[in-house]
Design an enzyme around this catalytic site. Structure first.
Site, PDB file in Angstrom:
ATOM      1  N   ARG A 163       2.761  20.317   7.100  1.00 18.32           N
ATOM      2  CA  ARG A 163       3.781  19.028   7.740  1.00 18.32           C
ATOM      3  C   ARG A 163       4.755  19.887   8.716  1.00 18.32           C
ATOM      4  NH1 ARG A 163       6.621  16.450   4.651  1.00 18.32           N
ATOM      5  NH2 ARG A 163       6.560  14.405   5.796  1.00 18.32           N
ATOM      6  N   TYR A 220       5.055  17.999  11.996  1.00 16.71           N
ATOM      7  CA  TYR A 220       6.306  17.191  12.140  1.00 16.71           C
ATOM      8  C   TYR A 220       7.733  17.604  12.182  1.00 16.71           C
ATOM      9  CZ  TYR A 220       2.439  14.066  10.062  1.00 16.71           C
ATOM     10  OH  TYR A 220       1.487  13.704   9.522  1.00 16.71           O
ATOM     11  N   TYR A 269       0.218  14.119   1.359  1.00 17.78           N
ATOM     12  CA  TYR A 269       0.150  14.727   2.673  1.00 17.78           C
ATOM     13  C   TYR A 269       0.079  16.366   2.758  1.00 17.78           C
ATOM     14  CZ  TYR A 269       0.678   9.622   3.612  1.00 17.78           C
ATOM     15  OH  TYR A 269       0.635   8.268   3.388  1.00 17.78           O
ATOM     16  N   CYS A 288      -1.911  33.339  11.152  1.00 18.04           N
ATOM     17  CA  CYS A 288      -1.786  34.100  12.398  1.00 18.04           C
ATOM     18  C   CYS A 288      -0.921  33.040  13.325  1.00 18.04           C
ATOM     19  CB  CYS A 288      -2.889  34.623  12.855  1.00 18.04           C
ATOM     20  SG  CYS A 288      -3.542  35.910  11.939  1.00 18.04           S
ATOM     21  N   GLU A 289       0.274  32.373  13.023  1.00 17.00           N
ATOM     22  CA  GLU A 289       0.546  31.631  14.199  1.00 17.00           C
ATOM     23  C   GLU A 289       2.175  31.651  13.725  1.00 17.00           C
ATOM     24  OE1 GLU A 289      -0.497  28.772  15.945  1.00 17.00           O
ATOM     25  OE2 GLU A 289      -2.663  29.216  14.840  1.00 17.00           O
ATOM     26  N   GLY A 292       1.766   4.942  -0.623  1.00 14.09           N
ATOM     27  CA  GLY A 292       0.984   6.263  -0.745  1.00 14.09           C
ATOM     28  C   GLY A 292       1.972   7.289  -1.362  1.00 14.09           C
ATOM     29  N   ARG A 293       2.883   7.901  -0.184  1.00 10.23           N
ATOM     30  CA  ARG A 293       3.875   8.642  -0.296  1.00 10.23           C
ATOM     31  C   ARG A 293       4.699   8.560  -1.497  1.00 10.23           C
ATOM     32  NH1 ARG A 293       5.640  11.602   4.103  1.00 10.23           N
ATOM     33  NH2 ARG A 293       4.996  10.061   5.586  1.00 10.23           N
ATOM     34  N   GLU A 323       0.782  -1.362   0.001  1.00 11.37           N
ATOM     35  CA  GLU A 323       0.037  -0.009   0.232  1.00 11.37           C
ATOM     36  C   GLU A 323       0.922   1.185   0.008  1.00 11.37           C
ATOM     37  OE1 GLU A 323      -3.896  -1.327   2.699  1.00 11.37           O
ATOM     38  OE2 GLU A 323      -2.106  -0.489   3.719  1.00 11.37           O
TER      39      GLU A 323
HETATM   40  C1  LIG Z   1      -0.476   5.724   5.626  1.00 15.59           C
HETATM   41  C2  LIG Z   1      -0.736   4.029   5.390  1.00 15.59           C
HETATM   42  C3  LIG Z   1      -0.371   3.907   4.140  1.00 15.59           C
HETATM   43  C4  LIG Z   1       0.729   4.551   3.327  1.00 15.59           C
HETATM   44  O1  LIG Z   1       1.913   4.940   3.764  1.00 15.59           O
HETATM   45  P1  LIG Z   1       3.104   5.644   2.808  1.00 15.59           P
HETATM   46  O2  LIG Z   1       3.909   6.066   3.964  1.00 15.59           O
HETATM   47  O3  LIG Z   1       2.323   6.910   2.510  1.00 15.59           O
HETATM   48  O4  LIG Z   1       3.364   4.851   1.796  1.00 15.59           O
HETATM   49  C5  LIG Z   1      -0.451   2.383   3.749  1.00 15.59           C
HETATM   50  N1  LIG Z   1      -1.158   1.653   4.553  1.00 15.59           N
HETATM   51  C6  LIG Z   1      -1.654   2.354   5.680  1.00 15.59           C
HETATM   52  C7  LIG Z   1      -2.644   1.395   6.665  1.00 15.59           C
HETATM   53  C8  LIG Z   1      -1.606   3.310   6.369  1.00 15.59           C
HETATM   54  O5  LIG Z   1      -1.931   3.846   7.285  1.00 15.59           O
END
Ligand SMILES: *Cc1c(COP(=O)(O)O)cnc(C)c1O
Length: 444
Positions: free
Chosen positions: A336, A340, A396, A367-368, A298-299, A296
């Protein structure tokens, strides 16, 4: 020269930054700023690398799910569908967006550590492939909903294998303290497995784990896979359960700034190869059938495909202390740094050949005091009116944006072969007040 030169970014003959063949200065003039820009070719290249690695090294017995929380909008679901990916969603809103884009429900996995009753119903009504169960409460709610509908739902259980990974290191945690998943170490994972197996309307397909994000350490994925397979082998020995599916989550790291590794899309095959190797080895070691494998990311799919363009406004130099370069964005479109302390790389898109002469803090307009895009970032000499590009903002950023201070969330354009088009249109002030209600007694 501190520029990240690779297939998606380059400097053209005018000395302007280009992304995906589009001149960032022209994009800013045409679409205004702040503006999220995404390079479609990069997104597709990343999706293909993962998909082809599973095809080549795991006989195609698996699927890449795009973790849509990184950047969720209808166009992203369209690209993922065309590239043959599945997606994971973590809320009713992400599910709705995917379905509205025509994404097939049978390739949608539903996540979340506290899915609402309504979200579970929406997932069942849509007919999602799998619900990833993250609490006993949820298992029981899902069982009741399925019983009422006379249907059996496939599920995975989210387990916590006791590997916690961060950017450049990972730790093994004996007593995991996490709001996600059932701990393998303390027996919770085995207990919830027998509970789910006893529920007639849930079909347990296997397990899911996700050990963290922005990870560069191959060994952390390998160790997580080893621990998952050891658990699966134990469970098979104790109750005969055969695991059909293993979802190893996402988390592959990307380049934001100097300290990060810069990996071209093809290089991510190595990460997935290491993970696949560990799954195969674990199956061989314990005599298990190789499960259908899901990942999975994403980033890593979308972060480096994106840049955010700003116009430089006020510049404040505090002698001997710091120079602030203020832009027309801020924490409302990229929270971000505030969340973080994340690091980024910035470049003046209209002076992309000029060397980074100084270190500045890029300030937002909220305003921060803490509203920065980044602190002490190397940058060429900036002047009011310059176009500032912050790199690696595809993941993100938009997905975490808000209307804080009633700022408008910027629009997004998708660039393909130098041509840009809106995939998220600009918000208007009217959008901000659309759901406001002014009771008559407060209007007089
Ligand atoms: C956030 C997340 C991802 C994706 O993580 P990346 O670091 O963006 O690749 C995949 N699976 C689950 C369950 C997540 O919470």
């Amino acid at each position: 020269m501190n520029i990240h030169t690779r297939e998606t970014l380059k400097i053209n003959e005018k000395g302007h930054l280009e992304i995906g063949g589009a001149d960032c200065v022209e994009l800013a003039a045409r679409f205004s700023t702040p503006l999220y820009v995404f390079d479609e070719a990069y997104i597709r290249a990343m999706m293909r690398v993962y998909r082809e690695t599973i095809a080549r090294e795991y006989g195609g017995n698996g699927c890449v799910l795009y973790a849509s929380k990184a950047f969720s909008c209808m166009a992203m679901y369209g690209i993922a569908r065309q590239e043959g990916l599945g997606v994971d969603v973590v809320s009713g809103g992400e599910l709705y967006t995917a379905r509205k884009a025509g994404f097939p429900a049978e390739k949608i996995y539903m996540h979340g550590n506290n899915k609402l009753q309504a979200e579970l119903e929406e997932a069942l009504d849509a007919g999602v492939a799998c619900v990833v169960v993250d609490s006993a409460l949820e298992a029981d709610r899902l069982e009741a909903l399925c019983a009422a509908r006379g249907k059996v739902q496939r599920v995975l259980i989210r387990i916590n294998p006791g590997v916690e990974a961060h950017t450049h290191h990972f730790v093994q945690t004996a007593t995991p303290d996490s709001k996600f998943g059932f701990s393998v170490a303390n027996g919770d994972a085995a207990r919830i497995s027998s509970h789910v197996l006893s529920l007639p309307h849930l079909e347990l397909r296997g397990f899911h784990c996700h050990i963290g994000s922005q990870i560069f350490e191959k060994d952390s994925f390998v160790l997580a896979a080893e621990k998952c397979l050891a658990f699966i082998a134990d469970l098979k020995a104790s109750c005969g359960f055969v695991c059909e599916e293993l979802n190893m989550g996402g988390g592959f790291g990307v380049w934001y700034a100097e300290e990060d590794r810069m990996i071209p899309p093809a290089g991510y095959a190595e990460y997935l190869s290491a993970l696949i190797g560990a799954v195969k080895a674990g199956c061989a070691k314990y005599g298990l059938k190789q499960p259908y494998l899901l990942i999975e990311p994403g980033r890593s799919i979308v972060a480096e495909a994106g840049v955010t363009l700003y116009t430089v406004g006020a510049i404040r130099e505090i002698p001997g202390l710091r120079k602030y370069v203020a832009v027309d964005g801020g924490m409302f479109e990229n929270p971000r740094y505030c969340l973080y302390g994340s690091r980024y790389t910035a470049i003046l898109a209209n002076k992309a050949n000029e060397p980074a002469a100084e270190r500045v803090s890029i300030a937002g307009k909220c305003c921060e005091s803490g509203d920065l895009i980044g602190a002490d970032m190397p940058l060429a000499h900036a002047e009011t009116g310059d176009i500032l590009a912050v790199l690696t903002t595809g993941a993100y950023n938009y997905s975490m944006a808000s209307n804080y201070n009633r700022n408008l969330i910027p629009p997004a354009v998708l660039v393909r072969e130098g041509e840009a088009e809106y995939i998220i249109r600009p918000q208007t002030y009217e959008d901000l007040t659309r759901n406001d209600i002014l009771p008559a007694r407060l209007a007089k």
